[in-house]
Design an enzyme around this catalytic site. Structure first.
Site, PDB file in Angstrom:
ATOM      1  N   ARG A 235       0.831  -1.203   0.000  1.00 57.62           N
ATOM      2  CA  ARG A 235       0.000   0.000   0.000  1.00 57.62           C
ATOM      3  C   ARG A 235       0.861   1.247   0.000  1.00 57.62           C
ATOM      4  O   ARG A 235       1.888   1.297   0.703  1.00 57.62           O
ATOM      5  CB  ARG A 235      -0.889   0.054   1.261  1.00 57.62           C
ATOM      6  CG  ARG A 235      -2.185  -0.717   1.146  1.00 57.62           C
ATOM      7  CD  ARG A 235      -3.112  -0.158   0.055  1.00 57.62           C
ATOM      8  NE  ARG A 235      -4.294  -0.971  -0.127  1.00 57.62           N
ATOM      9  CZ  ARG A 235      -4.393  -2.049  -0.911  1.00 57.62           C
ATOM     10  NH1 ARG A 235      -3.343  -2.461  -1.603  1.00 57.62           N
ATOM     11  NH2 ARG A 235      -5.534  -2.703  -1.025  1.00 57.62           N
ATOM     12  N   GLU A 264      -4.060   7.526  -5.412  1.00 52.82           N
ATOM     13  CA  GLU A 264      -4.206   6.724  -6.648  1.00 52.82           C
ATOM     14  C   GLU A 264      -5.394   7.210  -7.453  1.00 52.82           C
ATOM     15  O   GLU A 264      -6.499   7.278  -6.910  1.00 52.82           O
ATOM     16  CB  GLU A 264      -4.372   5.249  -6.295  1.00 52.82           C
ATOM     17  CG  GLU A 264      -3.095   4.651  -5.713  1.00 52.82           C
ATOM     18  CD  GLU A 264      -3.162   3.143  -5.483  1.00 52.82           C
ATOM     19  OE1 GLU A 264      -4.186   2.518  -5.824  1.00 52.82           O
ATOM     20  OE2 GLU A 264      -2.188   2.595  -4.961  1.00 52.82           O
ATOM     21  N   HIS A 282      -1.045  -0.058  -9.771  1.00 52.41           N
ATOM     22  CA  HIS A 282      -1.754  -0.974  -8.857  1.00 52.41           C
ATOM     23  C   HIS A 282      -2.204  -2.251  -9.603  1.00 52.41           C
ATOM     24  O   HIS A 282      -3.396  -2.528  -9.727  1.00 52.41           O
ATOM     25  CB  HIS A 282      -2.964  -0.267  -8.225  1.00 52.41           C
ATOM     26  CG  HIS A 282      -3.393  -0.897  -6.925  1.00 52.41           C
ATOM     27  ND1 HIS A 282      -3.862  -0.190  -5.865  1.00 52.41           N
ATOM     28  CD2 HIS A 282      -3.424  -2.199  -6.524  1.00 52.41           C
ATOM     29  CE1 HIS A 282      -4.181  -0.997  -4.861  1.00 52.41           C
ATOM     30  NE2 HIS A 282      -3.919  -2.240  -5.246  1.00 52.41           N
TER      31      HIS A 282
END
Ligand SMILES: NC(=O)C1=CN([C@@H]2O[C@H](COP(=O)(O)OP(=O)(O)OC[C@H]3O[C@@H](n4cnc5c(N)ncnc54)[C@H](O)[C@@H]3O)[C@@H](O)[C@H]2O)C=CC1
Ligand SMILES: O=C(O)C(=O)COP(=O)(O)O
Length: 533
Positions: A235, A264, A282
């Protein structure tokens, strides 16, 4: 505790297999890509369930605007995009699929480590730009290097296994996994301060929590080897982005591989554009296999919940996992009924302090000690608060109201009253000077009161609709007066059941076909509670 789920909203491109499975059991499914916060606040009102990946932020505002939401499913692992505390307070179950994307995330991490060691993305970009530059891309072998794995859960240990095949020495740290266990997978567990100076590569695999935020920051970089390489497929924020940029610029850090970012998508691309950084948007769980697996798992978990099977993957109410089967159902109903009766008997609320002790007698009911306390609280709180209370949020609501509950299981002891049989629940409720003890069981599958303050109904008192609890002296004979008064109040009396007396009192419980308006006044008996279960 089978939960009704009629309409589910699928967001974030959850694999269609999720919708297919839900539809097969008659659940109506709506699929949307991504909704803005405002759109979601509007949309959520219509749904009982929602399934998300990491993009949608399920905030307290969204949860509090929901009207019928009872489940938020995360088709994936991390739940940091869901306000789990707010969901619990709202009585909404949060579920994830923690092992569905483990292998994909581990493989992505290993790919990042390999790509980092040989600058593959940079070399590729250089060649595509028309250069034949071999000098700038001198790599280093992984063989013989030390890889530090921070967080040795599902992903961390799969990364260890794979990188050992490259001849890397694997060390690591995880506060929950004993060194003896990690040694079995070839990982030497060390304290963090011993890890930093030893590591050639660091990869993080912890959840994002307050204590893992900026776990690797300026102070840590100062104690690391010159030329360290760092990987974050967990993360954004576990590695402090500002400190990383500084370490890359100063040369402390020779390279970083990032799949996840604080924001993000990132609006500031300084890190992504850094020549020593390789990055992906991601993609850790972005494989067709992982996406099918997590979508299938979350759908099956929701279907299981609807069908009353044991709950799987529950994040915020793990105690409820085994509360959904048919054996537990009557005990949950009994515990709720006892909580409700306990609240009615201990009126008026002359003091806010409320203490409950629940004792479970017998081996079967004793196995339910993790959730019957929540069931008692649901029954108790339904008469005390306007907000929707269920088994998920009852412990939190009770705690906020200062209500203390203790649960004691006596698997090898019989109930204190012989006629209760081998399994029973006893609830003692104390509000200020007012105290009552209720003993019940589930005779023929129905919530049944066996004794109240020591007064016993030998054949039990089924708890149902429109019941009036009168107490009287053992010498008094108020039955005729009760019947007359109830007729006077236009209530249609169906029965009166009297307990065996103690030296102090006897309880007479009248049932009527409908709730009565007004309070019957009977000289020899006192109406303590009028309850519908
Ligand atoms: N990039 C991606 O697409 C993906 C990212 N993830 C992320 O990876 C994380 C880890 O996933 P799993 O391995 O499945 O979780 P896991 O729960 O199996 O393992 C996490 C481990 O971290 C440990 N931990 C907690 N605090 C720690 C600390 N301060 N220092 C060291 N260890 C600590 C825990 O004890 C636990 O063993 C997830 O929480 C998620 O955020 C997961 C899947 C895909
Ligand atoms: O499962 C996780 O924790 C992930 O980070 C994967 O996220 P995603 O479902 O691919 O948006």
């Amino acid at each position: 505790m089978a939960t009704e789920v009629k309409k589910v909203l699928l967001l974030d491109g959850v694999d269609p297999v999720c919708g297919q499975i839900l539809t097969q059991v008659g659940i109506e499914v709506t699929t949307k890509g991504k909704l803005s916060q405002d759109e979601l606040i509007q949309a959520v009102k219509e749904y009982d369930g929602m399934v998300v990946r990491s993009a949608t932020k399920v905030t307290a505002e969204i949860l509090n605007k929901s009207e019928r939401l009872c489940i938020v499913g995360r088709a994936g692992t991390g739940v940091d995009n869901i306000d789990v505390q707010a969901a619990t307070r709202r009585g909404v179950i949060v579920m994830n699929t923690p092992d569905g994307n483990t292998l994909s995330a581990a493989e992505h991490t290993c790919s990042m480590i390999c790509a980092l060691s040989r600058s593959i993305p940079q070399a590729c970009a250089s060649l595509k730009a028309g250069n034949w530059d071999r000098k700038s891309f001198m790599g280093t072998e992984l063989y013989g290097k030390t890889l530090a794995i921070i967080g040795l859960g599902r992903i961390g240990r799969e990364v260890a296994k794979r990188m050992q095949a490259f001849g890397m020495t694997t060390i690591g740290y995880d506060p929950l996994i004993p060194a003896k266990v990690t040694a079995e997978w070839g990982v030497e567990s060390l304290p963090l301060e011993e890890i930093w100076p030893k590591a050639d590569y660091i990869t993080v695999h912890t959840p994002l929590l307050p204590h893992t935020k900026n776990l690797i920051g300026e102070t840590v970089f100062k104690t690391c080897k010159q030329g360290l390489r760092i990987v974050n497929v967990a993360r954004g924020g576990i590695v402090d982005e500002a400190a990383l940029l500084q370490a890359l610029d100063s040369g402390t850090c020779a390279g970083a591989a990032l799949d996840v970012f604080l924001e993000e998508p990132p609006t500031d691309l300084t890190l992504c554009k850094h020549p020593k950084v390789i990055c992906t948007p991601h993609l850790g769980a972005n494989t067709s296999e992982a996406q099918k697996r997590v979508a299938l798992q979350i759908a099956e978990q929701i279907v299981g919940m609807v069908k009353g099977r044991p709950l799987v993957g529950v994040i915020n109410a793990p105690a409820l996992a085994n509360s959904t089967n048919e054996v537990c159902k009557p005990w949950i109903e009994l515990a709720q009924a006892l909580g409700c009766l306990g609240n009615c008997l201990s009126q008026p609320t002359d003091t806010p302090s409320l203490q409950l002790t629940m004792e479970l007698f017998g081996c079967e009911v004793s196995t339910m000690n993790t959730f019957l306390g929540s069931a008692v609280l649901v029954g108790l709180l339904k008469g005390m608060t306007q907000s929707g209370v269920n088994m998920v949020n009852a412990p939190v609501v009770a705690q906020e109201m200062g209500i203390i509950i203790t649960v004691e299981a006596h698997p090898d002891s019989a109930p204190p009253v012989h006629s209760a049989g081998s399994q029973a629940i006893q609830l003692k409720i104390t509000r200020g000077m007012n105290s009552h003890t209720l003993l019940g069981n589930c005779a023929s599958g129905q919530a049944t009161l066996i004794a109240l303050d020591g007064c016993v109904w030998e054949s039990g008192l089924t708890l149902g609709r429109n019941m009036l609890f009168f107490t009287a002296a053992p010498t008094a004979s108020p039955l005729a007066a009760i019947a007359t008064q109830l007729v006077g109040l236009h209530a249609s009396l169906t029965s009166i059941l009297s307990s065996a007396p103690t030296q102090k009192e006897v309880w007479h419980v009248a049932r009527t076909t409908a709730a009565i308006n007004g309070t019957p006044v009977i000289p020899d008996a006192k109406l303590i509670a009028q309850v519908t279960f």
